[in-house]
Design an enzyme around this catalytic site. Structure first.
Site, mmCIF file in Angstrom:
data_model
loop_
_atom_site.group_PDB
_atom_site.id
_atom_site.type_symbol
_atom_site.label_atom_id
_atom_site.label_comp_id
_atom_site.label_asym_id
_atom_site.label_seq_id
_atom_site.Cartn_x
_atom_site.Cartn_y
_atom_site.Cartn_z
ATOM 1 N N LYS A 34 9.654 -17.212 -9.549
ATOM 2 C CA LYS A 34 8.630 -15.456 -10.439
ATOM 3 C C LYS A 34 7.870 -16.739 -10.636
ATOM 4 O O LYS A 34 8.238 -17.362 -11.921
ATOM 5 C CB LYS A 34 9.411 -15.414 -11.189
ATOM 6 C CG LYS A 34 9.102 -14.466 -11.150
ATOM 7 C CD LYS A 34 9.991 -13.377 -12.113
ATOM 8 C CE LYS A 34 8.855 -12.235 -13.400
ATOM 9 N NZ LYS A 34 9.471 -12.127 -15.040
ATOM 10 N N ASN A 80 1.540 -1.334 -0.064
ATOM 11 C CA ASN A 80 -0.302 0.273 -0.233
ATOM 12 C C ASN A 80 0.574 1.066 0.264
ATOM 13 O O ASN A 80 2.106 1.331 -0.045
ATOM 14 C CB ASN A 80 -1.194 -0.140 1.174
ATOM 15 C CG ASN A 80 -0.541 0.132 2.186
ATOM 16 O OD1 ASN A 80 0.511 1.459 2.388
ATOM 17 N ND2 ASN A 80 -0.234 -1.086 3.161
ATOM 18 N N LYS A 110 -13.647 0.774 15.856
ATOM 19 C CA LYS A 110 -12.544 0.282 15.539
ATOM 20 C C LYS A 110 -12.309 0.212 17.587
ATOM 21 O O LYS A 110 -11.675 -0.625 17.908
ATOM 22 C CB LYS A 110 -11.932 0.973 14.682
ATOM 23 C CG LYS A 110 -12.214 0.638 12.849
ATOM 24 C CD LYS A 110 -11.341 0.696 12.082
ATOM 25 C CE LYS A 110 -11.077 -0.111 11.316
ATOM 26 N NZ LYS A 110 -10.878 0.433 10.084
ATOM 27 N N PHE A 169 -4.884 3.671 14.747
ATOM 28 C CA PHE A 169 -5.252 4.816 13.459
ATOM 29 C C PHE A 169 -6.480 4.516 13.226
ATOM 30 O O PHE A 169 -6.653 2.545 12.987
ATOM 31 C CB PHE A 169 -4.101 4.718 12.559
ATOM 32 C CG PHE A 169 -3.393 5.957 13.238
ATOM 33 C CD1 PHE A 169 -2.525 5.831 14.152
ATOM 34 C CD2 PHE A 169 -3.049 7.040 11.868
ATOM 35 C CE1 PHE A 169 -1.819 6.733 14.602
ATOM 36 C CE2 PHE A 169 -2.322 8.425 12.189
ATOM 37 C CZ PHE A 169 -1.523 7.898 13.733
ATOM 38 N N LYS A 201 -11.568 -2.984 18.615
ATOM 39 C CA LYS A 201 -10.285 -3.607 18.972
ATOM 40 C C LYS A 201 -9.624 -3.404 21.162
ATOM 41 O O LYS A 201 -8.836 -2.851 21.190
ATOM 42 C CB LYS A 201 -9.395 -2.853 18.130
ATOM 43 C CG LYS A 201 -9.602 -3.000 16.491
ATOM 44 C CD LYS A 201 -8.842 -2.956 16.011
ATOM 45 C CE LYS A 201 -9.004 -3.350 14.300
ATOM 46 N NZ LYS A 201 -7.800 -3.476 13.292
ATOM 47 N N ASP A 252 -4.476 -6.686 4.873
ATOM 48 C CA ASP A 252 -5.510 -7.291 6.341
ATOM 49 C C ASP A 252 -5.428 -8.732 5.650
ATOM 50 O O ASP A 252 -6.380 -9.501 6.120
ATOM 51 C CB ASP A 252 -7.122 -6.838 6.035
ATOM 52 C CG ASP A 252 -7.076 -5.787 6.373
ATOM 53 O OD1 ASP A 252 -6.570 -5.384 7.372
ATOM 54 O OD2 ASP A 252 -7.615 -4.906 6.158
HETATM 55 O O1 PMT Z 1 2.781 6.192 6.077
HETATM 56 P P1 PMT Z 1 1.900 7.923 5.594
HETATM 57 O O2 PMT Z 1 2.213 7.652 4.308
HETATM 58 O O3 PMT Z 1 2.496 8.569 6.206
HETATM 59 O O4 PMT Z 1 0.311 7.938 5.903
HETATM 60 C C1 PMT Z 1 0.057 7.323 7.187
HETATM 61 C C2 PMT Z 1 -0.640 6.558 7.094
HETATM 62 C C3 PMT Z 1 -1.966 7.279 6.434
HETATM 63 C C4 PMT Z 1 -0.605 4.755 7.106
HETATM 64 C C5 PMT Z 1 -1.348 5.538 8.949
HETATM 65 O O5 PMT Z 1 -2.310 8.076 9.524
HETATM 66 C C6 PMT Z 1 -3.012 5.539 8.912
HETATM 67 O O6 PMT Z 1 -4.145 6.115 8.757
HETATM 68 N N1 PMT Z 1 -2.803 4.345 9.139
HETATM 69 C C7 PMT Z 1 -3.358 3.244 9.355
HETATM 70 C C8 PMT Z 1 -3.762 2.928 8.301
HETATM 71 C C9 PMT Z 1 -4.573 1.237 8.522
HETATM 72 O O7 PMT Z 1 -4.082 0.051 8.217
HETATM 73 O O8 PMT Z 1 -5.844 1.231 9.090
HETATM 74 P P2 PMT Z 1 -7.220 0.472 9.150
HETATM 75 O O9 PMT Z 1 -8.419 1.837 9.155
HETATM 76 O O10 PMT Z 1 -6.910 -0.665 8.060
HETATM 77 O O11 PMT Z 1 -6.604 -0.216 10.540
HETATM 78 C C10 PMT Z 1 -7.186 0.054 12.076
HETATM 79 C C11 PMT Z 1 -5.605 0.173 12.896
HETATM 80 O O12 PMT Z 1 -5.811 -0.978 13.276
HETATM 81 C C12 PMT Z 1 -4.596 -0.139 12.720
HETATM 82 O O13 PMT Z 1 -3.907 0.454 13.264
HETATM 83 C C13 PMT Z 1 -3.551 -0.562 11.900
HETATM 84 O O14 PMT Z 1 -2.587 -0.255 11.858
HETATM 85 C C14 PMT Z 1 -4.282 -1.752 12.451
HETATM 86 N N2 PMT Z 1 -3.423 -2.905 11.940
HETATM 87 C C15 PMT Z 1 -4.842 -3.435 10.798
HETATM 88 C C16 PMT Z 1 -5.122 -4.504 10.361
HETATM 89 C C17 PMT Z 1 -3.940 -5.692 10.522
HETATM 90 N N3 PMT Z 1 -3.715 -6.540 9.920
HETATM 91 N N4 PMT Z 1 -3.322 -4.811 11.844
HETATM 92 C C18 PMT Z 1 -3.392 -4.143 12.745
HETATM 93 O O15 PMT Z 1 -3.288 -3.878 13.823
#
Ligand code: PMT
Length: 410
Positions: free
Chosen positions: A284, A205, A336, A322, A340, A274
């Site tokens: 490859k 991503n 969330k 986040f 979580k 995810d």
């Molecule tokens: O790195 P930059 O270019 O500065 O960009 C910043 C950002 C956009 C990446 C950052 O601000 C941000 O939003 N990060 C969270 C991105 C994300 O994965 O969001 P989510 O809504 O999918 O996940 C929710 C939370 O669960 C996040 O804290 C994530 O770290 C966590 N997560 C998600 C999936 C997973 N399998 N395990 C997790 O712990």
């Protein structure tokens, strides 16, 4: 350190007396600057007795101009704290109006400025007030958000002056930036995870790492021992206590679960995949005629696992996640927060071109059990500072009343 405590004309003015005492208990000198309206709520003598200094109530007090006091005070203070700040004074500050001692002091000082708004909830949500608050935030002013609940005017909503302890903690964070997290262990994740398909291809991503790096950098600046778990980022990592590089979500999961065991605060800014391919080809994958179907499996939800582990057996005092969303940003963040079991979600509207992935700026909403706080567009460094201000406040609350692990929760 010397704090100018600006007190303006709201019912919360009586709490400013406690703020003055709290600052003194932390070893600071306080000089109270009251607007004319503030003196209608609390007498200047009260502040004089507490601060043991003359209280400034008027630009035109005898003696106030002997050494052009607003200028001499402006250059000698380490912080200008305005609590409570009314809609009227916020409007003046945002528009550079300097028509009394306090507003003149604001324009004259280069010390950090912390504002604790307090007003009726309808006023707090009015477009004009929001605009002024946004403008002040863009000018570098920091805020202590008002609380929600029963207001003096009889309404219920957001607008009550934050508690004195919370205001003092936020002031302390600005006064001693290198020490507020001294001895605290902070774990931060940053960047993307890359999920390999074969030796040369992956699913990834656009996360550059900048947001998480800004948090790690700010926490280090505040004296924390920072462990940074980062995916393969395009931005360079800051200097931290310990940097752990990982590639995929599984590796990030293992690193985070290990390091979170000793962390006081965890901030998960990483964009963790995810899904990951069920099989990684050893060679490859050669192209063939027709479509290619990929089968993906879920990766571990690291943040959820941390929340569950904390509920079952204790763990980091503060968990910050986040949420990168393109619609229903705040509602999704609230879900969330619950699902979580975390203390704070930093909700990112990543559909904006100037916020979220791979840019230097961000605009977020901080969602907690206490409500939602908009943090307008500004540098990621400043957003990181606001996130850590809130994390510090949560840490203080948690330390005062630690949650009891629930043996039934896993
Ligand atoms: O790195 P930059 O270019 O500065 O960009 C910043 C950002 C956009 C990446 C950052 O601000 C941000 O939003 N990060 C969270 C991105 C994300 O994965 O969001 P989510 O809504 O999918 O996940 C929710 C939370 O669960 C996040 O804290 C994530 O770290 C966590 N997560 C998600 C999936 C997973 N399998 N395990 C997790 O712990």
């Amino acid at each position: 350190m010397l704090v100018a405590l600006g007190v303006t004309g709201g019912i919360g003015a009586y709490k400013a007396v406690e703020v003055a005492r709290g600052l003194q208990k932390r070893g600071h000198e306080v000089v109270a600057v009251m607007t004319h309206a503030a003196t209608k709520f609390v007498g200047a003598v009260t502040f004089e007795a507490i601060t043991r200094r003359p209280v400034i109530t008027d630009q035109w007090d005898p003696g106030a101009n002997a050494d052009i006091e607003h200028i001499s005070l402006a250059s000698s203070i380490d912080l200008l704290l305005i609590a409570p700040a009314t809609a009227n004074v916020i409007g003046k500050l945002a528009n550079g109006i300097a028509d009394d001692f306090l507003t003149t002091l604001y324009t004259a000082t280069r010390a950090p400025v912390l504002v604790a708004p307090a007003m009726n909830s309808q006023m707090f949500s009015h477009e004009a007030v929001r605009r002024n608050l946004d403008r002040l935030a863009a000018d570098g002013v920091r805020f202590v958000e008002p609380g929600e609940g029963y207001l003096a005017c009889g309404w219920v909503g957001k607008g009550r002056l934050a508690e004195p302890d919370e205001i003092c903690a936020a002031a302390e964070a600005l006064l001693r930036p290198g020490t507020t997290l001294a001895g605290i262990r902070v774990l931060v994740t940053a960047g993307p995870t890359l999920e390999d398909l074969d030796p040369v291809r992956f699913i990834g991503n656009r996360s550059s790492g900048r947001m998480g790096f800004a948090v790690a950098d700010e926490a280090t600046r505040r004296g924390a021992l920072v462990t940074l778990v980062a995916g393969p980022t395009s931005a360079p990592a800051p200097a931290v206590h310990e940097l752990v590089r990982v590639r995929g979500a599984e590796a990030m999961h293992a690193a985070v679960m290990q390091h979170a065991a000793t962390a006081d605060i965890v901030v998960m800014a990483a964009a963790v995949a995810d899904y990951t391919p069920t099989v990684v080809a050893g060679q490859k994958v050669a192209k063939a005629d027709g479509d290619l179907t990929l089968v993906l499996k879920r990766t571990p939800d690291i943040l959820k696992a941390l929340g569950q582990r904390r509920a079952a057996s204790g763990g980091p005092a503060v968990l910050v996640g986040f949420a990168a969303e393109t619609e229903d940003v705040v509602a999704s963040a609230r879900r969330k927060l619950e699902r979580k079991q975390v203390d704070l979600i930093v909700a990112n509207d990543v559909s904006r071109a100037d916020a979220g992935f791979d840019v230097d700026t961000n605009a977020v909403t901080l969602v907690s059990q206490g409500g939602a706080e908009d943090v307008p567009l500004q540098s990621k460094a400043r957003i990181a500072a606001v996130i850590l201000d809130r994390a510090e406040q949560l840490l203080l609350v948690r330390r005062a009343a630690p949650p009891t692990p629930d043996p039934l929760k896993v």
